[in-house]
Design a protein around this motif. Structure first.
Motif, mmCIF file in Angstrom:
data_model
loop_
_atom_site.group_PDB
_atom_site.id
_atom_site.type_symbol
_atom_site.label_atom_id
_atom_site.label_comp_id
_atom_site.label_asym_id
_atom_site.label_seq_id
_atom_site.Cartn_x
_atom_site.Cartn_y
_atom_site.Cartn_z
ATOM 1 N N ALA A 39 20.698 16.855 28.496
ATOM 2 C CA ALA A 39 20.998 18.289 28.429
ATOM 3 C C ALA A 39 22.421 18.547 27.942
ATOM 4 O O ALA A 39 22.693 19.556 27.299
ATOM 5 C CB ALA A 39 20.795 18.921 29.802
ATOM 6 N N ARG A 40 23.327 17.632 28.254
ATOM 7 C CA ARG A 40 24.718 17.791 27.839
ATOM 8 C C ARG A 40 24.963 17.280 26.430
ATOM 9 O O ARG A 40 26.083 17.310 25.924
ATOM 10 C CB ARG A 40 25.649 17.045 28.799
ATOM 11 N N GLY A 41 23.914 16.747 25.802
ATOM 12 C CA GLY A 41 24.065 16.231 24.443
ATOM 13 C C GLY A 41 24.659 14.853 24.398
ATOM 14 O O GLY A 41 25.254 14.456 23.391
ATOM 15 N N GLY A 42 24.505 14.067 25.491
ATOM 16 C CA GLY A 42 25.028 12.706 25.514
ATOM 17 C C GLY A 42 26.430 12.641 26.071
ATOM 18 O O GLY A 42 27.070 13.658 26.342
ATOM 19 N N ALA B 39 19.510 11.755 36.307
ATOM 20 C CA ALA B 39 20.741 11.489 35.562
ATOM 21 C C ALA B 39 20.499 11.520 34.060
ATOM 22 O O ALA B 39 21.298 12.089 33.300
ATOM 23 C CB ALA B 39 21.313 10.140 35.982
ATOM 24 N N GLU B 40 19.416 10.914 33.619
ATOM 25 C CA GLU B 40 19.119 10.889 32.183
ATOM 26 C C GLU B 40 18.859 12.299 31.662
ATOM 27 O O GLU B 40 19.241 12.634 30.541
ATOM 28 C CB GLU B 40 17.918 9.987 31.914
ATOM 29 N N ARG C 107 28.778 7.632 31.454
ATOM 30 C CA ARG C 107 27.839 8.389 30.618
ATOM 31 C C ARG C 107 27.790 9.865 30.983
ATOM 32 O O ARG C 107 27.473 10.704 30.137
ATOM 33 C CB ARG C 107 26.450 7.764 30.724
ATOM 34 N N LEU C 108 28.083 10.175 32.245
ATOM 35 C CA LEU C 108 28.104 11.571 32.660
ATOM 36 C C LEU C 108 29.486 12.189 32.499
ATOM 37 O O LEU C 108 29.697 13.357 32.823
ATOM 38 C CB LEU C 108 27.670 11.689 34.131
ATOM 39 N N ALA D 285 35.665 9.410 25.032
ATOM 40 C CA ALA D 285 35.882 8.793 26.340
ATOM 41 C C ALA D 285 35.265 7.399 26.394
ATOM 42 O O ALA D 285 35.838 6.468 26.963
ATOM 43 C CB ALA D 285 35.301 9.679 27.442
ATOM 44 N N LEU D 286 34.083 7.225 25.797
ATOM 45 C CA LEU D 286 33.435 5.911 25.791
ATOM 46 C C LEU D 286 34.244 4.900 24.984
ATOM 47 O O LEU D 286 34.345 3.730 25.367
ATOM 48 C CB LEU D 286 32.026 6.032 25.213
#
Length: 336
Positions: free
Chosen positions: A229-232, A223-224, A106-107, A237-238
């Motif tokens: 902040a990064r827009g998800g 982390a959330e 997710r990051l 990649a997912l």
């Protein structure tokens, strides 16, 4: 392509211990596009190619040809950045790996993938792979990360965990005795298609000696907040991650299945991929060929079996796909 900035910290600390000035280290980082202050930031990411070059310059001035594996003995949870710290705060290895995998994904800001699976011999595989166009990884950078993972698992459980098998993408160094001693296995596979550590599946049930629910809650909020902040997370990649996991498990790598795992419909997933300039069919073709290339390296691998495992109808379809993707036939790929 980026990587967690904290992975550089052991090398910069070693350099400082061996005579590099702070001014020299700042200049070294700047020369390769890495912000020196980012190395102490648990959420910062730096250019992967630049990070590898920083490590290579430090190692080139060291008299230790196995610096990465030796530095792994000093491993700290912070080396693994925020996902690693999240994993270190939960109650069992199984949960730690699930949390680390989920938040790494997710990051994520690039196409590298991290996942795990249990094979028919009851062994758990921890695997990391990148895209085919990733820059070559520094041997010392990779070995420090692999060694640190095992050292931290031992600290997490208080058990002298030994790997069954470890794979590296680079060529073997002249002396691997330090690797055998630290990793606990002689089954070291160099020149492999991916970084992989194999353990007995029983390791998953080991408990964390210092689980901390309060720390977990705090770090999860952090982390959330970063993800928001990064827009998800990076959707492409997912999707690649979902396709890779499906092929490894022998499941159907379909649009609807991947979309469902991401909490959306197939139509929504196609639309959002198109907005990012990607197509599901192209991603599936790429991931299938990457998996086929790995399977081709196994002795006695049968083309019809490989085709079936990656969701193609027969060997002829596999040949066409590989030719289109790599410009080479399966027989040429095997020889090379």
């Amino acid at each position: 392509m980026t990587c967690p900035a904290t992975l550089l910290s052991p090398f910069l600390r070693h350099a400082a211990r061996t005579g590099w000035s702070e001014r020299d280290l700042t200049a070294l980082c700047a020369r390769h596009g890495v912000r020196r202050p980012a190395v102490d930031d648990l959420t910062a990411r730096v250019p992967k190619e630049g990070a590898h070059k920083v490590v290579e310059e430090i190692c080139a001035r060291s008299e230790d040809d196995n610096l990465g594996i030796h530095l792994a003995r000093e491993a700290e949870p912070s080396w693994m950045s925020l996902p690693g710290l999240l994993g270190m705060s939960v109650t069992h290895v199984r949960e730690a790996l699930a949390v680390g995998t989920d938040y790494s994904r997710r990051l994520l800001t690039g196409p590298a993938s991290l996942w795990q699976f249990i094979d028919e011999q009851d062994r758990v595989h921890l695997t990391r792979t990148g895209a085919s166009h990733d820059p070559p990884a520094s041997r010392h950078f990779v070995e420090a990360g692999v060694g640190a993972s095992i050292v931290l698992l031992r600290r997490f459980t208080g058990v002298a965990i030994k790997a069954i098998q470890v794979s590296f993408p680079h060529h073997a160094p002249a002396d691997t005795s330090a690797h055998v001693e630290l990793l606990g296995t002689r089954d070291l596979r160099f020149g492999a298609p991916r970084v992989e550590i194999v353990f007995p599946a029983s390791v998953l049930d080991l408990r964390n000696l210092s689980a901390d629910a309060g720390l977990w809650a705090f770090l999860q909020r952090q982390a959330e907040a970063v993800i928001e902040a990064r827009g998800g997370a990076d959707l492409t990649a997912l999707v690649r991650q979902g396709l890779q996991e499906a092929l490894w498990r022998g499941e159907e790598a379909s649009l609807d299945r991947v979309a469902q795992s991401l909490g959306m419909t197939g139509r929504t997933l196609q639309r959002r991929l198109a907005e990012d300039g990607a197509r599901f069919s192209a991603l599936l073709s790429q991931v299938r060929c990457e998996r086929a290339l790995e399977l081709l390296q196994r002795p006695g691998a049968n083309l019809d079996d490989i085709a079936e495992r990656i969701g193609l109808s027969d060997a002829r379809s596999l040949r066409r796909a590989l030719k289109r993707h790599t410009g080479r036939t399966p027989s040429v790929l095997r020889r090379s």
